[in-house]
Design a protein around this motif. Sequence first.
Motif, PDB file in Angstrom:
ATOM      1  N   ARG A   1      17.282  12.797   7.281  1.00 37.88           N
ATOM      2  CA  ARG A   1      16.186  12.277   8.114  1.00 37.88           C
ATOM      3  C   ARG A   1      14.847  12.318   7.395  1.00 37.88           C
ATOM      4  O   ARG A   1      13.937  11.568   7.733  1.00 37.88           O
ATOM      5  N   ILE A   2      14.714  13.170   6.428  1.00 40.19           N
ATOM      6  CA  ILE A   2      13.453  13.253   5.692  1.00 40.19           C
ATOM      7  C   ILE A   2      13.523  12.484   4.376  1.00 40.19           C
ATOM      8  O   ILE A   2      12.584  11.785   4.011  1.00 40.19           O
ATOM      9  N   LEU A   3      14.651  12.572   3.683  1.00 39.29           N
ATOM     10  CA  LEU A   3      14.726  12.008   2.336  1.00 39.29           C
ATOM     11  C   LEU A   3      15.013  10.505   2.294  1.00 39.29           C
ATOM     12  O   LEU A   3      14.596   9.839   1.346  1.00 39.29           O
ATOM     13  N   ILE A   4      15.698   9.960   3.281  1.00 38.76           N
ATOM     14  CA  ILE A   4      16.013   8.525   3.256  1.00 38.76           C
ATOM     15  C   ILE A   4      14.803   7.649   3.605  1.00 38.76           C
ATOM     16  O   ILE A   4      14.516   6.692   2.888  1.00 38.76           O
ATOM     17  N   PRO A   5      14.050   7.937   4.672  1.00 44.02           N
ATOM     18  CA  PRO A   5      12.937   7.037   5.019  1.00 44.02           C
ATOM     19  C   PRO A   5      11.826   6.955   3.982  1.00 44.02           C
ATOM     20  O   PRO A   5      11.061   5.998   3.968  1.00 44.02           O
ATOM     21  N   ILE A   6      11.733   7.922   3.092  1.00 41.70           N
ATOM     22  CA  ILE A   6      10.651   7.914   2.104  1.00 41.70           C
ATOM     23  C   ILE A   6      10.975   7.013   0.907  1.00 41.70           C
ATOM     24  O   ILE A   6      10.081   6.648   0.138  1.00 41.70           O
ATOM     25  N   ILE A   7      12.217   6.602   0.767  1.00 45.31           N
ATOM     26  CA  ILE A   7      12.604   5.796  -0.399  1.00 45.31           C
ATOM     27  C   ILE A   7      11.902   4.442  -0.444  1.00 45.31           C
ATOM     28  O   ILE A   7      11.382   4.062  -1.503  1.00 45.31           O
ATOM     29  N   PRO A   8      11.844   3.661   0.660  1.00 44.77           N
ATOM     30  CA  PRO A   8      11.157   2.357   0.554  1.00 44.77           C
ATOM     31  C   PRO A   8       9.689   2.454   0.109  1.00 44.77           C
ATOM     32  O   PRO A   8       9.283   1.704  -0.793  1.00 44.77           O
ATOM     33  N   PRO A   9       8.894   3.380   0.667  1.00 47.50           N
ATOM     34  CA  PRO A   9       7.522   3.461   0.142  1.00 47.50           C
ATOM     35  C   PRO A   9       7.473   3.868  -1.334  1.00 47.50           C
ATOM     36  O   PRO A   9       6.622   3.395  -2.089  1.00 47.50           O
ATOM     37  N   LEU A  10       8.393   4.717  -1.761  1.00 50.63           N
ATOM     38  CA  LEU A  10       8.414   5.107  -3.171  1.00 50.63           C
ATOM     39  C   LEU A  10       8.762   3.927  -4.072  1.00 50.63           C
ATOM     40  O   LEU A  10       8.334   3.876  -5.227  1.00 50.63           O
TER      41      LEU A  10
ATOM     42  N   LEU B   1       7.591   1.147  -3.999  1.00 54.65           N
ATOM     43  CA  LEU B   1       6.371   0.409  -4.348  1.00 54.65           C
ATOM     44  C   LEU B   1       5.913   0.734  -5.764  1.00 54.65           C
ATOM     45  O   LEU B   1       5.242  -0.079  -6.405  1.00 54.65           O
ATOM     46  N   PHE B   2       6.285   1.903  -6.271  1.00 53.24           N
ATOM     47  CA  PHE B   2       5.951   2.238  -7.654  1.00 53.24           C
ATOM     48  C   PHE B   2       6.627   1.292  -8.645  1.00 53.24           C
ATOM     49  O   PHE B   2       6.155   1.135  -9.768  1.00 53.24           O
ATOM     50  N   LEU B   3       7.709   0.663  -8.232  1.00 50.50           N
ATOM     51  CA  LEU B   3       8.393  -0.271  -9.121  1.00 50.50           C
ATOM     52  C   LEU B   3       7.598  -1.561  -9.308  1.00 50.50           C
ATOM     53  O   LEU B   3       7.896  -2.348 -10.201  1.00 50.50           O
ATOM     54  N   LEU B   4       6.600  -1.791  -8.471  1.00 49.42           N
ATOM     55  CA  LEU B   4       5.761  -2.988  -8.589  1.00 49.42           C
ATOM     56  C   LEU B   4       4.628  -2.810  -9.597  1.00 49.42           C
ATOM     57  O   LEU B   4       3.942  -3.770  -9.928  1.00 49.42           O
ATOM     58  N   ILE B   5       4.429  -1.606 -10.064  1.00 48.77           N
ATOM     59  CA  ILE B   5       3.375  -1.354 -11.053  1.00 48.77           C
ATOM     60  C   ILE B   5       3.787  -2.009 -12.370  1.00 48.77           C
ATOM     61  O   ILE B   5       4.919  -1.816 -12.837  1.00 48.77           O
TER      62      ILE B   5
ATOM     63  N   TRP C   1      10.962   2.292 -16.499  1.00 48.36           N
ATOM     64  CA  TRP C   1      11.067   3.753 -16.512  1.00 48.36           C
ATOM     65  C   TRP C   1       9.795   4.429 -16.020  1.00 48.36           C
ATOM     66  O   TRP C   1       9.845   5.544 -15.490  1.00 48.36           O
ATOM     67  N   ILE C   2       8.631   3.772 -16.167  1.00 46.87           N
ATOM     68  CA  ILE C   2       7.380   4.377 -15.692  1.00 46.87           C
ATOM     69  C   ILE C   2       7.396   4.453 -14.166  1.00 46.87           C
ATOM     70  O   ILE C   2       7.058   5.494 -13.585  1.00 46.87           O
ATOM     71  N   GLY C   3       7.786   3.372 -13.512  1.00 51.26           N
ATOM     72  CA  GLY C   3       7.882   3.384 -12.052  1.00 51.26           C
ATOM     73  C   GLY C   3       8.902   4.394 -11.562  1.00 51.26           C
ATOM     74  O   GLY C   3       8.661   5.123 -10.596  1.00 51.26           O
ATOM     75  N   LEU C   4      10.052   4.455 -12.236  1.00 51.34           N
ATOM     76  CA  LEU C   4      11.090   5.415 -11.856  1.00 51.34           C
ATOM     77  C   LEU C   4      10.616   6.852 -12.072  1.00 51.34           C
ATOM     78  O   LEU C   4      10.898   7.733 -11.258  1.00 51.34           O
TER      79      LEU C   4
END
Length: 126
Positions: free
Chosen positions: A45-54, A56-60, A65-68
């Motif tokens: 319940r805590i770890l799954i919902p945070i993945i989509p906002p994270l 967003l780092f892939l758009l940098i 590998w920097i985004g990851l």
Amino acid sequence: MRDQTSPNPLQRLRYICGGRLPPAMSQWVIDDLTGPGAARRYMLRILIPIIPPLCLFLLIPGPLWIGLAMMALLYLPLIYFTAALMYVFRRARLTKHGLDPALADQRERDRAAAARAAYERAHGRG
């Protein structure tokens, strides 16, 4: 209208987001927070919902590998602190629902009592 003992989808979503359930669902709350699979449900319940906002780092702009790496710098400590605060969270949720926070470790106390009884039977003290 019959008494509802488990939440409907809207109530469940509100509960997952931190809301309270009606007192008639107290047993469901106890089972959810202390029953089999409680730790797994809490972590998911805590770890799954945070993945989509994270993600967003892939758009940098730059190498993947920097985004990851930026995602990992936030996600790995989140995993650690989520696991470390599980007991505190369960006690707080029980209290929020007007239940005894000692229920959070009832299974551990029952397991310890059973182990002690088995030890005393095995060594002639029971």
